[in-house]
Scaffold this active site. Structure first.
Site, mmCIF file in Angstrom:
data_model
loop_
_atom_site.group_PDB
_atom_site.id
_atom_site.type_symbol
_atom_site.label_atom_id
_atom_site.label_comp_id
_atom_site.label_asym_id
_atom_site.label_seq_id
_atom_site.Cartn_x
_atom_site.Cartn_y
_atom_site.Cartn_z
ATOM 1 N N ASN A 1 0.848 -1.184 0.000
ATOM 2 C CA ASN A 1 0.000 0.000 0.000
ATOM 3 C C ASN A 1 0.894 1.248 0.000
ATOM 4 O OD1 ASN A 1 -1.457 2.271 1.065
ATOM 5 N ND2 ASN A 1 -3.079 0.880 1.689
ATOM 6 N N HIS B 1 0.965 6.252 1.869
ATOM 7 C CA HIS B 1 1.680 7.215 2.711
ATOM 8 C C HIS B 1 2.897 7.839 2.035
ATOM 9 C CE1 HIS B 1 -1.328 6.814 5.616
ATOM 10 N NE2 HIS B 1 -1.196 5.495 5.647
ATOM 11 N N HIS C 1 -5.620 3.630 -1.566
ATOM 12 C CA HIS C 1 -6.933 4.031 -1.053
ATOM 13 C C HIS C 1 -7.225 5.450 -1.520
ATOM 14 C CE1 HIS C 1 -9.623 4.404 2.826
ATOM 15 N NE2 HIS C 1 -10.265 4.726 1.722
ATOM 16 N N ARG D 1 -9.283 8.208 -0.914
ATOM 17 C CA ARG D 1 -10.237 8.632 0.114
ATOM 18 C C ARG D 1 -11.101 9.762 -0.416
ATOM 19 N NH1 ARG D 1 -8.746 6.618 5.570
ATOM 20 N NH2 ARG D 1 -10.521 7.840 6.271
ATOM 21 N N ARG E 1 -6.911 12.888 0.966
ATOM 22 C CA ARG E 1 -5.817 13.343 1.844
ATOM 23 C C ARG E 1 -4.466 12.773 1.434
ATOM 24 N NH1 ARG E 1 -7.467 10.238 7.372
ATOM 25 N NH2 ARG E 1 -9.428 11.257 6.887
ATOM 26 N N HIS E 2 -4.466 11.643 0.723
ATOM 27 C CA HIS E 2 -3.171 11.152 0.219
ATOM 28 C C HIS E 2 -3.254 10.848 -1.283
ATOM 29 C CE1 HIS E 2 -5.116 7.455 1.550
ATOM 30 N NE2 HIS E 2 -4.801 7.610 2.811
ATOM 31 N N GLU F 1 -8.699 0.586 -2.869
ATOM 32 C CA GLU F 1 -9.524 0.642 -1.658
ATOM 33 C C GLU F 1 -10.442 1.839 -1.773
ATOM 34 O OE1 GLU F 1 -6.232 -1.217 1.441
ATOM 35 O OE2 GLU F 1 -6.853 0.869 1.637
ATOM 36 N N THR G 1 -7.120 6.698 10.241
ATOM 37 C CA THR G 1 -6.949 5.593 9.316
ATOM 38 C C THR G 1 -8.256 4.790 9.357
ATOM 39 O OG1 THR G 1 -5.605 3.660 8.785
ATOM 40 C CG2 THR G 1 -5.843 4.178 11.123
ATOM 41 N N THR G 2 -8.306 3.694 8.602
ATOM 42 C CA THR G 2 -9.554 2.926 8.566
ATOM 43 C C THR G 2 -9.672 2.162 9.883
ATOM 44 O OG1 THR G 2 -9.133 2.706 6.220
ATOM 45 C CG2 THR G 2 -10.883 1.355 7.119
ATOM 46 N N GLU H 1 -11.336 -9.196 3.274
ATOM 47 C CA GLU H 1 -10.050 -8.876 3.898
ATOM 48 C C GLU H 1 -10.303 -8.725 5.395
ATOM 49 O OE1 GLU H 1 -7.336 -6.297 1.923
ATOM 50 O OE2 GLU H 1 -6.520 -5.520 3.815
ATOM 51 N N HIS I 1 -3.783 -4.419 7.792
ATOM 52 C CA HIS I 1 -3.899 -3.215 8.607
ATOM 53 C C HIS I 1 -2.993 -3.306 9.818
ATOM 54 C CE1 HIS I 1 -5.323 0.513 10.301
ATOM 55 N NE2 HIS I 1 -5.910 0.726 9.145
ATOM 56 N N GLY I 2 -2.023 -2.403 9.835
ATOM 57 C CA GLY I 2 -1.150 -2.256 10.999
ATOM 58 C C GLY I 2 -0.036 -3.290 11.090
ATOM 59 N N GLY J 1 1.105 -1.339 4.336
ATOM 60 C CA GLY J 1 1.540 -0.038 3.840
ATOM 61 C C GLY J 1 2.330 0.774 4.827
ATOM 62 N N HIS J 2 1.660 1.309 5.838
ATOM 63 C CA HIS J 2 2.236 2.346 6.687
ATOM 64 C C HIS J 2 3.598 1.948 7.255
ATOM 65 C CE1 HIS J 2 2.696 4.690 10.459
ATOM 66 N NE2 HIS J 2 2.256 5.663 9.693
HETATM 67 N N1 PXP Z 1 -5.970 -3.145 4.106
HETATM 68 C C1 PXP Z 1 -6.931 -2.206 4.131
HETATM 69 C C2 PXP Z 1 -8.313 -2.583 3.724
HETATM 70 C C3 PXP Z 1 -6.650 -0.874 4.516
HETATM 71 O O1 PXP Z 1 -7.625 0.048 4.556
HETATM 72 C C4 PXP Z 1 -5.311 -0.545 4.821
HETATM 73 C C5 PXP Z 1 -4.957 0.862 5.165
HETATM 74 O O2 PXP Z 1 -5.201 1.686 4.080
HETATM 75 C C6 PXP Z 1 -4.335 -1.556 4.754
HETATM 76 C C7 PXP Z 1 -4.698 -2.856 4.411
HETATM 77 C C8 PXP Z 1 -2.888 -1.280 5.050
HETATM 78 O O3 PXP Z 1 -2.768 -0.919 6.384
HETATM 79 P P1 PXP Z 1 -1.378 -0.339 6.907
HETATM 80 O O4 PXP Z 1 -1.104 0.889 6.126
HETATM 81 O O5 PXP Z 1 -1.638 -0.106 8.353
HETATM 82 O O6 PXP Z 1 -0.350 -1.418 6.663
#
Ligand code: PXP
Length: 250
Positions: free
Chosen positions: A13, A16, A49, A51, A55-56, A76, A106-107, A157, A200-201, A222-223
């Site tokens: 992802n 960022h 994503h 949005r 924002r990004h 996304e 974030t989501t 997911e 996520h995370g 991603g992050h």
């Molecule tokens: N999966 C989904 C559906 C998300 O919304 C995100 C964040 O945009 C991610 C994965 C990736 O999350 P992270 O950036 O925390 O790794």
């Protein structure tokens, strides 16, 4: 893309990279350049994503990613008419439907399919008919998984945010309980014929137990990778994540 229980895909992802670009306006750093680099470093796909508040990632980023990147693009998006029109115009490989609130950083949670099942069923249909793999971002919850089947989404997911947050806060009992929930719900979803993704995370510290879940076919990360890239470079960060994922699957 074919799915085998041994191979686990990595979607990188790049949101960022765009966050940093947008902090100053202008064109640098370019998220599409990051996508090219991610692909050469071993990403199996690119996730972005778009949005509602932009924002990004921008509309132009999505257009360029669609044109320039030859790996699958996972868009996304919130379940809005605007995003549906954009997805149908670009026809990405996959569309991941996520909840979206302007005030969140974030989501923050999964989509509540049960609350708007009929609307979501109608939302998913044209994307599916257009050939996009539709995935729904949900918490590891049995009722949500059953609802995903009813709205005819082929992919879910699973939100790993709670598992990662517990780990980061040192709440190991809660983390382990969430991991059990993720494992059980990945198996349950797979038994219903759904393809299972997770994300996520995730970080180097948290990825291994998730990558070990045999039903999970794809992780979207991603992050942490973009942050780690500041210190080691994007290629090295992705290569290390890929190594941990492969090691987990051995
Ligand atoms: N999966 C989904 C559906 C998300 O919304 C995100 C964040 O945009 C991610 C994965 C990736 O999350 P992270 O950036 O925390 O790794």
């Amino acid at each position: 893309m074919t799915v085998s229980s041994r191979f686990l895909r990595l979607g990188v992802n790049i949101d960022h990279v765009a966050t940093i670009r947008n902090a100053r306006g202008g064109r640098f750093p370019d998220p599409v350049r990051a996508a090219h680099l991610a692909v050469s470093a071993g990403a199996d796909g690119i996730t972005a994503h778009l949005r509602e508040d932009r924002r990004h990632i921008s509309d132009d980023d999505i257009a360029r990613l669609t044109r320039e990147i030859d790996k699958p693009l996972n868009l996304e998006m919130a379940a809005t008419q605007e995003m549906l029109d954009i997805a149908l115009a670009h026809l990405p490989h996959a569309c991941c439907i996520v909840p979206e609130k302007r005030e969140e950083r974030t989501t923050e949670g999964g989509l509540d399919i049960l609350r708007e099942e009929r609307r979501l069923a109608a939302y998913v249909a044209p994307l599916r008919d257009a050939g996009c793999r539709v995935s729904i971002f949900i918490a590891p919850d049995r009722a949500q998984i059953e609802a995903a089947v009813r709205i005819k989404a082929p992919v879910i997911e699973l939100h790993t945010g709670a598992y990662c947050d517990h780990h980061a806060q040192g709440h190991m009992a809660e983390r382990d309980a969430e991991l059990v929930r993720l494992a059980e719900m990945a198996a349950f979803a797979h038994s219903l014929g759904l393809e299972v993704h997770a994300g996520h995370g995730l970080t180097y510290d948290t990825v291994t137990p998730i990558a070990r879940l045999p039903e999970v076919a794809e992780l979207n990360i991603g992050h942490f990778l973009i942050g780690e890239a500041i210190f080691t470079g994007l290629t090295a960060a992705i290569a290390e994540m890929r190594r941990l994922m492969d090691e987990a699957r051995l």
